[in-house]
Write an enzyme that holds these catalytic residues in place. Structure first.
Site, PDB file in Angstrom:
ATOM      1  CG  ASP A   1      -1.635   1.273   1.449  1.00 53.72           C
ATOM      2  OD1 ASP A   1      -1.566   2.167   0.571  1.00 53.72           O
ATOM      3  OD2 ASP A   1      -2.304   1.398   2.505  1.00 53.72           O
ATOM      4  CB  ILE A   2       2.058   3.304  -2.844  1.00 53.52           C
ATOM      5  CG1 ILE A   2       3.448   3.846  -3.142  1.00 53.52           C
ATOM      6  CG2 ILE A   2       0.956   4.224  -3.343  1.00 53.52           C
ATOM      7  CD1 ILE A   2       4.581   2.924  -2.814  1.00 53.52           C
TER       8      ILE A   2
ATOM      9  CE1 TYR B   1      -8.382  10.629  -9.208  1.00 57.58           C
ATOM     10  CE2 TYR B   1      -9.505  12.346 -10.465  1.00 57.58           C
ATOM     11  CZ  TYR B   1      -8.621  11.282 -10.412  1.00 57.58           C
ATOM     12  OH  TYR B   1      -7.977  10.867 -11.553  1.00 57.58           O
TER      13      TYR B   1
ATOM     14  CE  LYS C   1      -4.994  11.753  -9.877  1.00 58.06           C
ATOM     15  NZ  LYS C   1      -3.810  10.864  -9.761  1.00 58.06           N
TER      16      LYS C   1
ATOM     17  CB  THR D   1      -8.452   2.545 -16.957  1.00 60.48           C
ATOM     18  OG1 THR D   1      -8.965   3.715 -16.304  1.00 60.48           O
ATOM     19  CG2 THR D   1      -7.213   2.918 -17.762  1.00 60.48           C
TER      20      THR D   1
HETATM   21  N1  LIG Z   1      -8.055   6.686 -16.696  1.00 63.73           N
HETATM   22  C1  LIG Z   1      -8.213   7.995 -16.851  1.00 63.73           C
HETATM   23  O1  LIG Z   1      -8.886   8.475 -17.782  1.00 63.73           O
HETATM   24  C2  LIG Z   1      -7.535   8.937 -15.884  1.00 63.73           C
HETATM   25  C3  LIG Z   1      -7.840  10.311 -15.966  1.00 63.73           C
HETATM   26  C4  LIG Z   1      -7.170  11.186 -15.116  1.00 63.73           C
HETATM   27  C5  LIG Z   1      -6.223  10.700 -14.217  1.00 63.73           C
HETATM   28  N2  LIG Z   1      -5.973   9.359 -14.137  1.00 63.73           N
HETATM   29  C6  LIG Z   1      -4.990   8.879 -13.174  1.00 63.73           C
HETATM   30  O2  LIG Z   1      -4.136   7.923 -13.764  1.00 63.73           O
HETATM   31  C7  LIG Z   1      -3.764   6.962 -12.770  1.00 63.73           C
HETATM   32  C8  LIG Z   1      -4.061   5.543 -13.248  1.00 63.73           C
HETATM   33  O3  LIG Z   1      -5.446   5.412 -13.430  1.00 63.73           O
HETATM   34  P1  LIG Z   1      -6.110   4.147 -14.142  1.00 63.73           P
HETATM   35  O4  LIG Z   1      -7.254   4.681 -14.877  1.00 63.73           O
HETATM   36  O5  LIG Z   1      -5.083   3.341 -14.833  1.00 63.73           O
HETATM   37  O6  LIG Z   1      -6.673   3.364 -12.847  1.00 63.73           O
HETATM   38  P2  LIG Z   1      -6.805   1.795 -12.504  1.00 63.73           P
HETATM   39  O7  LIG Z   1      -7.849   1.702 -11.476  1.00 63.73           O
HETATM   40  O8  LIG Z   1      -6.928   1.001 -13.752  1.00 63.73           O
HETATM   41  O9  LIG Z   1      -5.370   1.449 -11.863  1.00 63.73           O
HETATM   42  C9  LIG Z   1      -4.957   1.984 -10.643  1.00 63.73           C
HETATM   43  C10 LIG Z   1      -4.089   0.955  -9.943  1.00 63.73           C
HETATM   44  O10 LIG Z   1      -3.620   1.521  -8.696  1.00 63.73           O
HETATM   45  C11 LIG Z   1      -3.600   0.475  -7.751  1.00 63.73           C
HETATM   46  N3  LIG Z   1      -3.650   1.022  -6.388  1.00 63.73           N
HETATM   47  C12 LIG Z   1      -4.709   1.600  -5.767  1.00 63.73           C
HETATM   48  N4  LIG Z   1      -4.389   1.944  -4.515  1.00 63.73           N
HETATM   49  C13 LIG Z   1      -3.092   1.591  -4.323  1.00 63.73           C
HETATM   50  C14 LIG Z   1      -2.200   1.700  -3.232  1.00 63.73           C
HETATM   51  N5  LIG Z   1      -2.585   2.241  -2.061  1.00 63.73           N
HETATM   52  N6  LIG Z   1      -0.931   1.255  -3.382  1.00 63.73           N
HETATM   53  C15 LIG Z   1      -0.536   0.708  -4.558  1.00 63.73           C
HETATM   54  N7  LIG Z   1      -1.353   0.554  -5.619  1.00 63.73           N
HETATM   55  C16 LIG Z   1      -2.616   1.000  -5.513  1.00 63.73           C
HETATM   56  C17 LIG Z   1      -4.821  -0.364  -8.069  1.00 63.73           C
HETATM   57  O11 LIG Z   1      -4.717  -1.679  -7.530  1.00 63.73           O
HETATM   58  C18 LIG Z   1      -4.832  -0.335  -9.599  1.00 63.73           C
HETATM   59  O12 LIG Z   1      -4.176  -1.467 -10.137  1.00 63.73           O
HETATM   60  C19 LIG Z   1      -4.498   7.343 -11.487  1.00 63.73           C
HETATM   61  O13 LIG Z   1      -3.651   8.133 -10.674  1.00 63.73           O
HETATM   62  C20 LIG Z   1      -5.651   8.183 -12.002  1.00 63.73           C
HETATM   63  O14 LIG Z   1      -6.112   9.085 -11.033  1.00 63.73           O
HETATM   64  C21 LIG Z   1      -6.614   8.460 -14.951  1.00 63.73           C
END
Ligand SMILES: NC(=O)c1ccc[n+]([C@@H]2O[C@H](COP(=O)([O-])OP(=O)(O)OC[C@H]3O[C@@H](n4cnc5c(N)ncnc54)[C@H](O)[C@@H]3O)[C@@H](O)[C@H]2O)c1
Length: 300
Positions: free
Chosen positions: A73-74, A166, A170, A200
């Site tokens: 857990d990061i 969130y 961010k 995703t």
């Molecule tokens: N997908 C989008 O369109 C989008 C848009 C804006 C920002 N983001 C950002 O991009 C990043 C990735 O998003 P995504 O869409 O791939 O999400 P996702 O849910 O597919 O992947 C996120 C991963 O983070 C892991 N995770 C969660 N809590 C954790 C913790 N405490 N320690 C370690 N790992 C942990 C989860 O297990 C998961 O595998 C995130 O920071 C998200 O906020 C995504």
């Protein structure tokens, strides 16, 4: 393999799924040794499992790359330290870290619980701090410095209707990145932020969908570039990456001012502010109005 990151060691959080997985695979394909962090949780941060981090390590190894899993857990300080120490112990150094781990707990502000607030801030904002802090302590002492890459979102700049936790996290990440960029420049360490949009499980949760989208694999090349020697002069920047589009966010600046001799009174401010300083229209209001207009047109 084209070797853009040949010889480099990078650690990536949230690398078990979505954008993090695509970034981990791309880094390995470009020659980096990769520490794959993922707590393996559901979208709200519950039900941890080490399986998703292990699966990405297997994918990298099957493609003849080198990787190691850390399923912590990061948001915990010890996890940030372990991520970096595993890189140093296994591979001898840490050249880049990318903090992609994230969760969502969506709720209108007036209904949001303390727990929903804390969990999201802890995963995104503190989960970036734990890694940046541990990595910077090593990078500042090693030849060549290093690269820090945080993950933000357009809502971190623009605000969000039902994701105040969130959006605050961010926005905080952008301020953390800028502070790291300024504070660590003299040690040869860069810090930048990526604001992605990609298909995703997290994107599937955005109410009303996103205006534009792409795939996680579209985001990865920009992260590889920011980690590479080609980007050593770039620091303190935030880039949107979506599909085939990369865009630079501006640095916030004051846009208008008014000045008085001595101290303002509220009445003086009321008399002068509307004409002299005014307001700066929120882009998110335009976006929401456009969405409402589209919905109304579709309904009529
Ligand atoms: N997908 C989008 O369109 C989008 C848009 C804006 C920002 N983001 C950002 O991009 C990043 C990735 O998003 P995504 O869409 O791939 O999400 P996702 O849910 O597919 O992947 C996120 C991963 O983070 C892991 N995770 C969660 N809590 C954790 C913790 N405490 N320690 C370690 N790992 C942990 C989860 O297990 C998961 O595998 C995130 O920071 C998200 O906020 C995504």
């Amino acid at each position: 393999m084209s070797g853009f990151l040949e010889g480099k060691v990078v650690a990536i959080t949230g690398a078990g799924r979505g954008i993090g997985r695509a970034v981990a695979l791309a880094c390995a394909a470009e020659g980096a040794k990769v520490v794959v962090n993922d707590y393996g949780v559901s979208i709200d941060g519950s039900e941890p499992s080490s399986e998703v981090a292990d699966a990405v390590v297997r994918e990298i190894e099957q493609a003849s790359g080198s990787a190691i899993a850390v399923a912590d857990d990061i948001s915990q300080m010890a996890a940030g330290e372990r991520l970096v120490s595993v890189a140093v112990e296994q591979y001898g150094r840490i050249d880049g870290v990318v903090t992609i781990a994230g969760i969502l707990r969506e709720r209108m502000l007036f209904n949001m619980s303390e727990e929903e607030w804390d969990a999201v801030i802890a995963t995104h904002l503190k989960g970036t701090f734990t890694v940046f802090r541990a990595a910077a302590a090593v990078m500042r002492k090693q030849p060549g410095g290093g690269s820090l890459v945080g993950f933000t979102s357009g809502v971190g700049m623009w605000g969000s209707v039902a994701q105040a936790n969130y959006a605050a996290a961010k926005g905080g990440i952008v301020a953390l990145v800028r502070s790291a960029a300024i504070g660590l420049q003299k040690y040869g360490i860069t810090a930048n932020a990526v604001a992605p949009v990609a298909n995703t499980r997290m994107a599937a949760n955005v109410p009303g969908g996103t205006a534009e989208t792409g795939e996680p694999e579209d985001v990865a090349p920009m992260v590889v570039y920011l980690l590479s020697d080609a980007a050593r002069e770039i620091t303190g920047q935030t880039y949107t990456v979506v599909g085939g589009r990369v865009a630079l966010w501006s640095q916030p600046r004051e846009v208008r001012e008014m000045v008085t001799d001595g101290r303002w009174t509220p009445a003086d401010i009321a008399a002068r502010l509307p004409a002299e300083v005014g307001t700066d229209r929120m882009p998110m209001l335009d976006y929401i109005e456009a969405m409402q207009a589209r919905a109304a047109a579709a309904g009529s």
